[in-house]
Scaffold this active site. Structure first.
Site, PDB file in Angstrom:
ATOM      1  N   ALA A  85       0.877  -1.170   0.000  1.00 59.82           N
ATOM      2  CA  ALA A  85       0.000   0.000   0.000  1.00 59.82           C
ATOM      3  C   ALA A  85       0.911   1.216   0.000  1.00 59.82           C
ATOM      4  O   ALA A  85       2.134   1.090  -0.072  1.00 59.82           O
ATOM      5  CB  ALA A  85      -0.892  -0.006   1.210  1.00 59.82           C
ATOM      6  N   CYS A  86       0.316   2.421   0.099  1.00 61.09           N
ATOM      7  CA  CYS A  86       1.136   3.617  -0.081  1.00 61.09           C
ATOM      8  C   CYS A  86       1.884   4.003   1.174  1.00 61.09           C
ATOM      9  O   CYS A  86       2.761   4.845   1.143  1.00 61.09           O
ATOM     10  CB  CYS A  86       0.278   4.770  -0.560  1.00 61.09           C
ATOM     11  SG  CYS A  86      -0.906   5.320   0.659  1.00 61.09           S
ATOM     12  N   ILE A  87       1.540   3.454   2.329  1.00 59.23           N
ATOM     13  CA  ILE A  87       2.175   3.911   3.566  1.00 59.23           C
ATOM     14  C   ILE A  87       2.603   2.716   4.416  1.00 59.23           C
ATOM     15  O   ILE A  87       2.008   1.662   4.319  1.00 59.23           O
ATOM     16  CB  ILE A  87       1.222   4.858   4.324  1.00 59.23           C
ATOM     17  CG1 ILE A  87       1.884   5.456   5.544  1.00 59.23           C
ATOM     18  CG2 ILE A  87      -0.072   4.170   4.691  1.00 59.23           C
ATOM     19  CD1 ILE A  87       1.110   6.601   6.160  1.00 59.23           C
TER      20      ILE A  87
END
Lengths: 105, 415
Positions: free
Chosen positions: A103-105
């Site tokens: 995911a992005c984080i």
């Protein structure tokens, strides 16, 4: 970073055991990587998934998600969980020498 | 006359249309197709369930968001006939295009998960990615007096990947204010191997979950929902009981994408990473949630992409080569509860790092750290969205990500 002595070479892995340099991957290395995550000798079905993941990642530039694998590799979701218990997307990517699905984080 | 047709007048499509308006050479028209009379400010949906935002403040008439001279066709799309360069509208009319922009977004598909829809949907099992869902969840939260609340991401990719975590942080706050936090168990069930998957974010933000008492059920791939027994079952046959389910269902692209043969297994459109041209189609550009790109499905991404698409549309008209202008840049505020928020800024290659944004050393926003200023930034963002982003006014924020002002922790240099 960690290293693994396998197939006569020093293989570099990230902290989570994913291959750092995709060019180091060979089918023999896949067998070794499979052992490190507790998968027995790789069956034809395993190889069907691994081959799909590698070809798809080469085409698309990213590791395929679970739905994509189950829809396009010809191996059902149930079977994927039998072949790569707990986290098929992540385990298949690891053995196939691809980056972890993120995911992005 | 030559035609540019944009499908979808959400965040991405509206920004591209407003960028292009006034810049097209004589002989070109600009049409945008969207059946919905209202434009929804999607970041506000997160706050609706907690009563800190009101539905009427999140929508505006679509016509007010499009500059004069843009023709809005208020209709659904049946399919795109890429060979004929035509769009088939709901009423059967065919709209010819010379350049097509796909900005048709993503939608939740609860029907993809066995048992998720049923009598319990919007009663004990909810979503907050739609106005109806977020409104129903507000009623359910108000009537919730204790028990286990499970937030479940069914599968990736989803719109705004941090929203489920923000929901949990705000739920912690909400139940604390109501004085019943000790009677509520908050659980985050995610198909990923943790709430945070990037090394620096994971090391920097892991404390938040512990501090707020949120349990994480990782690598949980939802196979089915038993609404009567209030159970989630994973593909590897783990069971997770809930009293209240907040589901982030499977997302997919617009239905016409499948009918047009333009999409992948979830009807997202395969897109060149940097030029935003559709793969195998030289007259179709794609942006926003509709793409299959590994960038986040988020408004900031649509914003950074809109300038690149507008530029490449104009270059196509002029017969010039395309710019490889998009680097995966995304930034988002993350509500962390208690009147604070985080800000993250990243791209295809660089994970979220600590530092300041947009001015190095000064901010005013703190990257990858909680602050009150970030929270105010998130709230101010609604005004910026309606008044600067949608009208595509020039903003002092470069579309490419910058490393200036960021710090990479020394032990994470070669993670």
């Amino acid at each position: 970073m960690t290293t693994l002595e396998a197939v006569g070479k020093t293989i570099e892995l990230n902290n989570e055991g994913f291959l750092l340099d995709a060019d180091q991957w060979t089918p023999e290395l896949a067998e070794t990587l499979a052992e490190t995550v507790g998968l027995g000798p790789l069956s034809d079905k395993h190889w069907q998934v691994i081959t799909f993941c590698r070809e798809d990642a080469a085409r698309e530039g990213q590791s395929p998600g679970l739905r994509r694998i189950s829809k396009l590799s010809g191996v059902s979701m149930k079977e994927l969980y039998q072949l790569f218990p707990k986290g098929p997307g992540k385990l298949a990517a690891k053995v196939a020498g691809l980056p972890k699905p993120q995911a992005c984080i | 006359m030559k035609n540019i047709v944009i499908l979808g007048a959400g965040t991405a499509g509206t920004m591209v249309a407003n960028h292009l308006r006034g810049k097209l050479p004589t002989g070109w028209t600009l049409k945008i197709v969207d059946p919905d009379p209202l434009h929804l400010y999607q970041p506000g949906l997160l706050f609706l369930p907690f009563g800190t935002e009101r539905q009427e403040r999140l929508v505006r008439p679509r016509g007010n968001t499009l500059k004069r001279g843009i023709e809005w066709i208020q209709q659904g799309v049946e399919k795109v006939d890429a060979d004929a360069r035509q769009v088939v509208l709901e009423d059967g009319e065919r709209l010819s295009y010379d350049i097509l922009v796909l900005a048709s977004g993503s939608q939740i598909r609860p029907e993809e998960t066995e048992g998720l829809l049923g009598d319990h949907w919007h009663q004990t099992a909810h979503d907050f990615y739609t106005l109806d869902g977020a409104t129903a969840l507000r009623r359910a939260l108000a009537g919730f007096d204790g028990g286990r609340l499970v937030v479940n991401v069914v599968e990736m990719p989803i719109k705004c990947p941090v929203a489920p975590l923000e929901f949990l942080f705000l739920a912690d706050d909400y139940f604390t204010h109501r004085g019943i936090r000790d009677r509520v168990e908050l659980v985050y069930a995610t198909p990923l191997d943790g709430a945070f998957t990037k090394p620096v974010a994971s090391a920097t933000l892991g404390y938040l979950l512990e501090q707020k008492g949120i349990k994480v059920e990782s690598e949980f791939n939802t196979g089915e929902v038993d609404g009567e027994a209030r159970l989630l079952r994973s593909w590897d046959e783990r069971e997770l009981a809930y009293d209240l389910l907040v589901s982030i269902p499977t997302h997919g692209g617009a239905p016409f994408v499948a009918a047009s043969g333009l999409g992948n297994e979830l009807d997202f459109v395969p897109t060149e990473h940097r030029s935003l041209l559709a793969k195998n189609h030289d007259r179709i550009f794609v942006l926003g949630d509709a793409t299959d790109l590994p960038s986040s499905k988020a408004g900031s991404v649509a914003h950074f992409q809109s300038g690149v698409v507008a530029d490449n549309v104009l270059r196509t008209i002029a017969g010039k080569s395309l710019v490889e202008g998009f680097d995966g840049h995304s930034n988002c505020f993350i509500e962390s509860g208690g009147g604070k928020a985080l800000l993250i800024d990243f791209n295809y290659d660089v994970e979220p790092l600590p530092g300041h944004y947009p001015v190095p050393g000064l901010g005013p926003f703190d990257l990858l750290a909680e602050s009150r200023r970030n929270h105010w930034g998130k709230l101010a963002f609604r005004w910026i969205y309606w008044n600067a982003l949608l009208p595509a006014l020039p903003l002092p924020l470069p579309s490419r990500m910058s490393m200036i002002g960021k710090r990479r922790p020394p032990d994470k240099v070669a993670a």
